[in-house]
Design a protein around this motif. Structure first.
Motif, mmCIF file in Angstrom:
data_model
loop_
_atom_site.group_PDB
_atom_site.id
_atom_site.type_symbol
_atom_site.label_atom_id
_atom_site.label_comp_id
_atom_site.label_asym_id
_atom_site.label_seq_id
_atom_site.Cartn_x
_atom_site.Cartn_y
_atom_site.Cartn_z
ATOM 1 N N THR B 51 0.862 -1.181 0.000
ATOM 2 C CA THR B 51 0.000 0.000 0.000
ATOM 3 C C THR B 51 0.903 1.237 0.000
ATOM 4 N N THR B 52 0.346 2.373 -0.435
ATOM 5 C CA THR B 52 1.154 3.595 -0.385
ATOM 6 C C THR B 52 1.020 4.207 1.013
ATOM 7 N N GLU B 54 0.090 7.117 1.808
ATOM 8 C CA GLU B 54 -1.150 7.903 1.932
ATOM 9 C C GLU B 54 -2.338 6.996 2.237
ATOM 10 N N GLU B 55 -2.437 5.918 1.441
ATOM 11 C CA GLU B 55 -3.553 4.976 1.651
ATOM 12 C C GLU B 55 -3.467 4.364 3.047
ATOM 13 N N PHE B 56 -2.239 4.033 3.431
ATOM 14 C CA PHE B 56 -2.034 3.392 4.734
ATOM 15 C C PHE B 56 -2.425 4.344 5.862
ATOM 16 N N GLU B 58 -4.532 6.779 5.731
ATOM 17 C CA GLU B 58 -5.989 6.976 5.757
ATOM 18 C C GLU B 58 -6.680 5.803 6.469
ATOM 19 N N SER B 59 -6.292 4.575 6.061
ATOM 20 C CA SER B 59 -6.948 3.415 6.700
ATOM 21 C C SER B 59 -6.521 3.296 8.165
#
Lengths: 162, 308
Positions: B51-52, B54-56, B58-59
């Motif tokens: 995952t990137t 940013e995605e990480f 956010e989650s």
């Protein structure tokens, strides 16, 4: 039967030595197998699935040689053997086999992991960084325990048997 | 009567003894092993490129917000203007849980994310490991009756406080070692601009984890003073630590106020040690010390009356 006066920590250390001997033994086998695969790819013998071949080629491109892996595997093998032999020495509280072979096993184990970080390309090590940190912790812990905490136990046991 | 010199001597002897026993070696090794594994767990998805960042982040902020809502017993809808089936994420965005959403962002965006996640995971797992370091503090000597040889030379209170201090110091050193390894590794792995705030935040995390450790070590010593058999003391300490949140969260389903049983142990406020609000941190530290004092008072009361 007289109760053993061996400290429980020494028994625990011998169990941990066994655990790490198995762990480093497994990695040693893996290093040997990868070195033979690399040799085959370097010699142009196409074998295995495409992704595996591409991965091995990328390792060769990053400067990894089969010889590097074989040297690492050899150090791993020495560490495995020393740790396995030292289990018996720790249980018997033998100064030579327990304390000193254990120390050498710890040094070989640390050398194995440090050389892994130094020699192997990032793609090979990616994702295993903190597990390597975890594995470097054990040799330091083992040497500290053998030479600071249990030093007197080994010397006393040597004095009794001598 | 407490003699300060005796307390220090008992603490020193306990540390040396802990390093020589099987349970002590297991405690040290497991704490470091599990701590580094948790750090690995939080770092690996980004490191392996699953995952990137940013995605990480956010989650992770959603997951942390959810965990904070559970820990602060605010899963049920409090705002009467909101429909009862409003999902928790929208409540964190613009509803009654907006403060928790901000808190999660503070941990993830304003501070080093991977260190925050590692420390939050440690905050859940450390309470289960810490009894391993304290369960033999008193019970081992009581079981083998060796405590009889100590008591003519020292007071029961000095022995108890000294053993508590030794266990606490050992736990703090292990937490320090653990955080040091994680910070060194993150500093090597991350670009220099991402690690600027690492050391001050690591200091804050160390303070929080040390505060968190104090009541759980005291609980371990209390169980060790109450039960004569070390394994029973260990089971009681771990059982109470695991059982309290399970019981309170399941009873909360039946009747909301029963959720407050969570405050029997630091589970109810320990997350506030990492709050952006200084007052909440101060309150959580005060509660931790209060809990420790309560457990140690109970331990002293029990140990002074015990037939040894």
């Amino acid at each position: 039967m007289a109760a053993s006066d061996r400290p429980g920590g020494l028994t625990a250390l011998s169990v941990l030595n066994g655990f790490f001997a198995l762990a480093v033994g497994g990695t040693t086998i893996q290093r040997f197998m990868t070195s033979y695969d690399l040799m085959e790819v370097a010699e142009g013998e196409v074998r295995g699935r495409g992704w595996r071949r591409r991965y091995l080629n990328s390792l060769l491109d990053e400067g990894l040689t089969p010889m590097d892996l074989q040297i690492l595997a050899l150090i791993g093998l020495v560490a495995t053997l020393l740790l396995l032999v030292s289990i018996w020495g720790l249980l018997k509280r033998s100064n030579l086999i327990g304390r000193w072979l254990g120390t050498l096993g710890g040094v070989a184990l640390a050398a194995f992991y440090i050389l892994n970080i130094d020699w192997l390309p990032e793609t090979y090590l990616r994702g295993s960084g903190l597990s390597i940190a975890r594995q470097i912790f054990y040799p330091l812990f083992l040497i500290f325990m053998l030479h600071v905490i249990f030093r007197r136990d080994f010397l006393q046991a040597q004095g009794k048997s001598g | 009567m407490i003699q300060f010199r005796h307390v220090l001597l008992h603490a020193q002897k306990l540390i040396i003894h802990s390093l020589r026993t099987g349970s002590g070696v297991a405690f040290i090794f497991l704490t470091i092993l599990i701590g580094l594994s948790l750090a690995n767990l939080s770092i690996t998805p980004v490191e392996l490129g699953f995952t990137t960042a940013e995605e990480f982040s956010e989650s992770a902020s959603k997951a942390i917000g959810f965990a904070l809502a559970t820990a602060s017993l605010r899963m049920g809808v409090e705002d009467e203007n909101l429909p009862p089936d409003t999902d928790i994420l929208s409540r964190m965005e613009s509803g009654d849980l907006i403060d928790l959403g901000m808190w999660a962002r503070y941990l993830i965006l304003d501070n080093p994310m991977l260190l925050s996640i590692t420390v939050l995971l440690l905050g859940v797992v450390l309470p289960l490991i810490l009894p391993l370091g304290s369960f033999t503090a008193i019970s081992s000597d009581v079981q083998h009756r060796t405590v009889r040889y100590l008591l003519p030379r020292t007071s029961r209170l000095s022995l108890l406080v000294g053993r508590w201090l030794g266990t606490l110091f050992l736990s703090w050193v292990l937490i320090l070692l653990l955080l040091f390894s994680v910070v060194v590794y993150l500093s090597i792995m991350l670009p220099p601009e991402a690690t600027e705030s690492m050391v001050p935040w690591a200091g804050r995390c160390l303070f929080s984890l040390c505060c968190l450790a104090t009541p759980y070590v005291s609980l371990g010593v209390l169980c060790s003073a109450v039960f004569r058999v070390p394994m029973v003391a260990l089971l009681a300490a771990v059982g109470a630590t695991v059982g309290t949140p399970l019981l309170s969260l399941s009873l909360q389903e039946a009747w909301d106020p029963l959720g407050n049983l969570l405050y029997l142990l630091p589970w109810g406020y320990s997350h506030e040690l990492l709050s952006p609000d200084g007052d909440k941190v101060f309150t959580a530290v005060a509660y931790s010390l209060g809990h420790s004092l309560l457990f140690m008072t109970l331990a002293a009361w029990r140990f002074r009356r015990a037939d040894l």
